[in-house]
Design a protein around this motif. Sequence first.
Motif, PDB file in Angstrom:
ATOM      1  N   MET A  88      -2.780 123.187 -24.252  1.00 39.57           N
ATOM      2  CA  MET A  88      -1.453 123.811 -24.199  1.00 39.57           C
ATOM      3  C   MET A  88      -1.453 124.939 -23.164  1.00 39.57           C
ATOM      4  O   MET A  88      -2.378 125.725 -23.115  1.00 39.57           O
ATOM      5  N   LEU A  89      -0.420 124.998 -22.384  1.00 37.92           N
ATOM      6  CA  LEU A  89      -0.266 126.122 -21.454  1.00 37.92           C
ATOM      7  C   LEU A  89       0.668 127.158 -22.069  1.00 37.92           C
ATOM      8  O   LEU A  89       1.658 126.805 -22.691  1.00 37.92           O
ATOM      9  N   TYR A  90       0.307 128.396 -21.911  1.00 31.65           N
ATOM     10  CA  TYR A  90       1.158 129.463 -22.439  1.00 31.65           C
ATOM     11  C   TYR A  90       1.619 130.392 -21.318  1.00 31.65           C
ATOM     12  O   TYR A  90       0.858 130.667 -20.392  1.00 31.65           O
ATOM     13  N   ALA A  91       2.824 130.876 -21.457  1.00 31.93           N
ATOM     14  CA  ALA A  91       3.297 131.940 -20.566  1.00 31.93           C
ATOM     15  C   ALA A  91       3.371 133.210 -21.401  1.00 31.93           C
ATOM     16  O   ALA A  91       3.846 133.190 -22.529  1.00 31.93           O
ATOM     17  N   ILE A  92       2.854 134.282 -20.884  1.00 35.00           N
ATOM     18  CA  ILE A  92       2.965 135.577 -21.571  1.00 35.00           C
ATOM     19  C   ILE A  92       3.891 136.436 -20.727  1.00 35.00           C
ATOM     20  O   ILE A  92       3.629 136.669 -19.545  1.00 35.00           O
ATOM     21  N   LEU A  93       4.974 136.876 -21.326  1.00 30.83           N
ATOM     22  CA  LEU A  93       5.983 137.609 -20.567  1.00 30.83           C
ATOM     23  C   LEU A  93       5.909 139.094 -20.911  1.00 30.83           C
ATOM     24  O   LEU A  93       5.844 139.452 -22.082  1.00 30.83           O
ATOM     25  N   CYS A  94       5.867 139.908 -19.902  1.00 31.75           N
ATOM     26  CA  CYS A  94       5.706 141.350 -20.131  1.00 31.75           C
ATOM     27  C   CYS A  94       7.049 142.061 -19.998  1.00 31.75           C
ATOM     28  O   CYS A  94       7.740 141.910 -18.993  1.00 31.75           O
ATOM     29  N   TYR A  95       7.424 142.798 -21.013  1.00 39.14           N
ATOM     30  CA  TYR A  95       8.665 143.583 -20.961  1.00 39.14           C
ATOM     31  C   TYR A  95       8.320 145.073 -20.976  1.00 39.14           C
ATOM     32  O   TYR A  95       7.466 145.495 -21.745  1.00 39.14           O
ATOM     33  N   ALA A  96       8.949 145.847 -20.133  1.00 38.18           N
ATOM     34  CA  ALA A  96       8.640 147.283 -20.094  1.00 38.18           C
ATOM     35  C   ALA A  96       9.792 148.044 -19.451  1.00 38.18           C
ATOM     36  O   ALA A  96      10.730 147.436 -18.941  1.00 38.18           O
ATOM     37  N   HIS A  97       9.719 149.361 -19.483  1.00 42.23           N
ATOM     38  CA  HIS A  97      10.737 150.200 -18.826  1.00 42.23           C
ATOM     39  C   HIS A  97      10.431 150.275 -17.347  1.00 42.23           C
ATOM     40  O   HIS A  97       9.446 150.890 -16.953  1.00 42.23           O
ATOM     41  N   GLU A  98      11.269 149.671 -16.531  1.00 44.38           N
ATOM     42  CA  GLU A  98      10.915 149.632 -15.121  1.00 44.38           C
ATOM     43  C   GLU A  98      11.007 151.004 -14.450  1.00 44.38           C
ATOM     44  O   GLU A  98      10.276 151.280 -13.514  1.00 44.38           O
ATOM     45  N   GLU A  99      11.907 151.866 -14.964  1.00 43.32           N
ATOM     46  CA  GLU A  99      12.008 153.191 -14.335  1.00 43.32           C
ATOM     47  C   GLU A  99      10.659 153.908 -14.374  1.00 43.32           C
ATOM     48  O   GLU A  99      10.290 154.601 -13.453  1.00 43.32           O
ATOM     49  N   THR A 100       9.954 153.724 -15.505  1.00 44.91           N
ATOM     50  CA  THR A 100       8.667 154.401 -15.634  1.00 44.91           C
ATOM     51  C   THR A 100       7.587 153.671 -14.838  1.00 44.91           C
ATOM     52  O   THR A 100       6.833 154.301 -14.108  1.00 44.91           O
ATOM     53  N   VAL A 101       7.554 152.344 -14.953  1.00 43.76           N
ATOM     54  CA  VAL A 101       6.490 151.600 -14.285  1.00 43.76           C
ATOM     55  C   VAL A 101       6.545 151.795 -12.765  1.00 43.76           C
ATOM     56  O   VAL A 101       5.524 152.026 -12.124  1.00 43.76           O
ATOM     57  N   GLY A 116      -3.957 131.437 -15.481  1.00 41.53           N
ATOM     58  CA  GLY A 116      -3.106 130.914 -14.413  1.00 41.53           C
ATOM     59  C   GLY A 116      -2.642 132.016 -13.483  1.00 41.53           C
ATOM     60  O   GLY A 116      -3.148 133.131 -13.546  1.00 41.53           O
ATOM     61  N   PRO A 117      -1.677 131.702 -12.605  1.00 42.77           N
ATOM     62  CA  PRO A 117      -1.182 132.730 -11.692  1.00 42.77           C
ATOM     63  C   PRO A 117      -0.628 133.925 -12.468  1.00 42.77           C
ATOM     64  O   PRO A 117       0.010 133.765 -13.502  1.00 42.77           O
ATOM     65  N   VAL A 118      -0.923 135.100 -11.960  1.00 45.38           N
ATOM     66  CA  VAL A 118      -0.441 136.331 -12.586  1.00 45.38           C
ATOM     67  C   VAL A 118       0.335 137.107 -11.530  1.00 45.38           C
ATOM     68  O   VAL A 118      -0.083 137.158 -10.375  1.00 45.38           O
ATOM     69  N   GLY A 119       1.447 137.653 -11.897  1.00 47.74           N
ATOM     70  CA  GLY A 119       2.215 138.412 -10.911  1.00 47.74           C
ATOM     71  C   GLY A 119       3.021 139.504 -11.553  1.00 47.74           C
ATOM     72  O   GLY A 119       3.113 139.598 -12.776  1.00 47.74           O
ATOM     73  N   ARG A 120       3.570 140.334 -10.703  1.00 46.23           N
ATOM     74  CA  ARG A 120       4.501 141.334 -11.208  1.00 46.23           C
ATOM     75  C   ARG A 120       5.842 141.122 -10.491  1.00 46.23           C
ATOM     76  O   ARG A 120       5.892 141.005  -9.275  1.00 46.23           O
ATOM     77  N   LEU A 121       6.902 141.074 -11.285  1.00 44.53           N
ATOM     78  CA  LEU A 121       8.222 140.901 -10.688  1.00 44.53           C
ATOM     79  C   LEU A 121       8.610 142.190  -9.974  1.00 44.53           C
ATOM     80  O   LEU A 121       8.290 143.280 -10.423  1.00 44.53           O
ATOM     81  N   MET A 122       9.304 142.018  -8.866  1.00 44.51           N
ATOM     82  CA  MET A 122       9.823 143.198  -8.170  1.00 44.51           C
ATOM     83  C   MET A 122      10.898 143.848  -9.046  1.00 44.51           C
ATOM     84  O   MET A 122      11.404 143.235  -9.982  1.00 44.51           O
ATOM     85  N   PRO A 123      11.302 145.080  -8.734  1.00 41.31           N
ATOM     86  CA  PRO A 123      12.317 145.746  -9.556  1.00 41.31           C
ATOM     87  C   PRO A 123      13.591 144.899  -9.693  1.00 41.31           C
ATOM     88  O   PRO A 123      13.896 144.082  -8.814  1.00 41.31           O
ATOM     89  N   THR A 124      14.310 145.084 -10.782  1.00 43.21           N
ATOM     90  CA  THR A 124      15.519 144.287 -11.024  1.00 43.21           C
ATOM     91  C   THR A 124      16.564 144.492  -9.929  1.00 43.21           C
ATOM     92  O   THR A 124      17.463 143.677  -9.782  1.00 43.21           O
ATOM     93  N   PRO A 183      12.029 137.996  -6.870  1.00 46.60           N
ATOM     94  CA  PRO A 183      10.828 137.918  -6.033  1.00 46.60           C
ATOM     95  C   PRO A 183       9.659 138.582  -6.759  1.00 46.60           C
ATOM     96  O   PRO A 183       9.880 139.508  -7.543  1.00 46.60           O
ATOM     97  N   PHE A 184       8.460 138.092  -6.548  1.00 43.65           N
ATOM     98  CA  PHE A 184       7.326 138.729  -7.224  1.00 43.65           C
ATOM     99  C   PHE A 184       6.086 138.805  -6.352  1.00 43.65           C
ATOM    100  O   PHE A 184       5.948 138.104  -5.364  1.00 43.65           O
ATOM    101  N   TYR A 185       5.221 139.732  -6.717  1.00 42.45           N
ATOM    102  CA  TYR A 185       3.923 139.882  -6.054  1.00 42.45           C
ATOM    103  C   TYR A 185       2.910 139.084  -6.844  1.00 42.45           C
ATOM    104  O   TYR A 185       2.894 139.140  -8.064  1.00 42.45           O
ATOM    105  N   VAL A 186       2.055 138.331  -6.149  1.00 42.10           N
ATOM    106  CA  VAL A 186       1.022 137.567  -6.850  1.00 42.10           C
ATOM    107  C   VAL A 186      -0.229 138.423  -6.940  1.00 42.10           C
ATOM    108  O   VAL A 186      -0.677 138.983  -5.946  1.00 42.10           O
ATOM    109  N   PHE A 187      -0.759 138.581  -8.129  1.00 49.60           N
ATOM    110  CA  PHE A 187      -2.013 139.320  -8.268  1.00 49.60           C
ATOM    111  C   PHE A 187      -3.199 138.402  -7.989  1.00 49.60           C
ATOM    112  O   PHE A 187      -4.105 138.754  -7.297  1.00 49.60           O
ATOM    113  N   HIS A 188      -3.195 137.208  -8.605  1.00 53.06           N
ATOM    114  CA  HIS A 188      -4.136 136.197  -8.130  1.00 53.06           C
ATOM    115  C   HIS A 188      -3.599 134.808  -8.427  1.00 53.06           C
ATOM    116  O   HIS A 188      -3.192 134.504  -9.528  1.00 53.06           O
TER     117      HIS A 188
END
Lengths: 129, 415
Positions: A1-14, A43-51, A113-118
Amino acid sequence: MLYAILCYAHEETVFAWSKEEEEAVMGKLMEVQEPLMKAGKLGPVGRLMPTTAATTVRKGKEEPLVLDGPFAETKEVLLGFYTMEADTLDEVVAFSKKLSEVNPGSSSYEIRPFYVFHPNELGKRETST
Amino acid sequence: MTDIAWIELALTAARPQAVGALLRYFRDLDTAEEAFQEACLRAIRTWPEKGPPRDPAAWLIFVGRNSGVDAIRKRARNEPLPEEEAFSDLSDAEGDMADRLDSSHYRDDILRLMFICCHPDLPNTQQIALALRIVSGLTVPQIARAFLVGESAMEQRITRAKARVAKAGIPFETPGAAERVERLGVVSSMIYLVFNEGYSAGIVNPDSAAFCDEAIRLARLLLRIFPGDPELMGLLALMLLQHSRAAARFDAAGQIVLLEDQDRTRWDRKLINEALALLDKAIRHRQPGPYQVQAAITALHARAPSAQETDWQEIVLLYDLLERIQPSPVVSLNKAVAVSKLKGPDAGLELLEPLAERLQSYFYFHGVKGGLLMQAGRNREARDAFDRAIALANSPAECAHIRQQIDKLSVAEPL
């Protein structure tokens, strides 16, 4: 099984982290990921650009609507994701419109758009069986 | 990251929204700021223990509003404050708090708070200082260090600016669509002023260099509440692109490195990519404005793998457009540089001629002129232009940079 883990946070702070804070946090996150990476299970890990960099394609009466900003409704939930490479936003919008057109019911596509970490090739086993 | 560091970031992030809402509520800037301060103190006391609230701004507005009302009552009747216990459980009631606070006011609250800092009677430096104090919540000593003045002088300046703003009357009615657009324009210029204050300081003064990050943060905040404004996208993209070169703009000795000589591997690709994404979004609106065009020009530099591969043709076209929508001698000066890259120094010098009078006391004009004359082999005239530039330099780094150019002249042809 493949899983996606979605990260939610306060973007103003991050996005207000200083370089040092950013590096410290990323370092710790890398440590956590490393065993999984070594086992070939990450799998691929990335961070989404600001909203502020987001665009949303939403089902319209006739043609899908293209709106600036992130997806904001609360009734719908995140059901899936695509990643693609494109030279312009127009390409991504055109692709999303096609998806929207063939997808019955109300559906929206948030383009971020997102940045790829690896990057890597996880999922081969899943798709070949 | 420690709890306190996280809380400080959260408080800073929530500040414009919270102070903006409290200002609408109390209609007085000092009361609003004090109420916010009180709410922050309470946050620092209770958040580490109870965990951070899901919506820090709503929490701060709610608590700030109560403490502000108490303060007013206390002042009015000289009655003792209620016991801490009487309202300490408010922080648990945050669940539906966000609903009770009318969220539709938020964007106008934030815009108003920024807008009052841009009073046309206030000189640029005071607008910047006021915005950093009120909107960003920087302390007076921090701002004083950045402007290289004493704390008491800065304190006085800010107090005077605040009095000016209060006297002018804060516009509390909800703005109409046209007014909102006008306010956005004024606030955008103020944010760009904050950015430029940091940008021109470069590495010489790290206290003001931090203004670049602050301006970017404010622009992101504004774009989040006005997501469909292409000029705001342009402004944010422009600042991100300029800021992406921060690590390459000065050498180890603190000397200016020109764009064409910068080590492009030291440009921050993350910022560039975000800017390009924003510019892509903006262009879809087909409403070009000055920030978008400037960002598009800067983006062409960011996209060029090397200085030699810069698309000067396209840059000249964009400067033509910029000259039409925002004519200014400085824009024409920049265009002259682009033209000289395409057609040689003489073509550039020709475009400088008509600008000479209006830019006679502008450092860059004489720096550019000297550079072009040097390229054209007119060394004696170049020397004159460089001497004039040195006399007008705004910083030791600018001065040193022109000296280097003069040194090159002397090597070429001893004077």
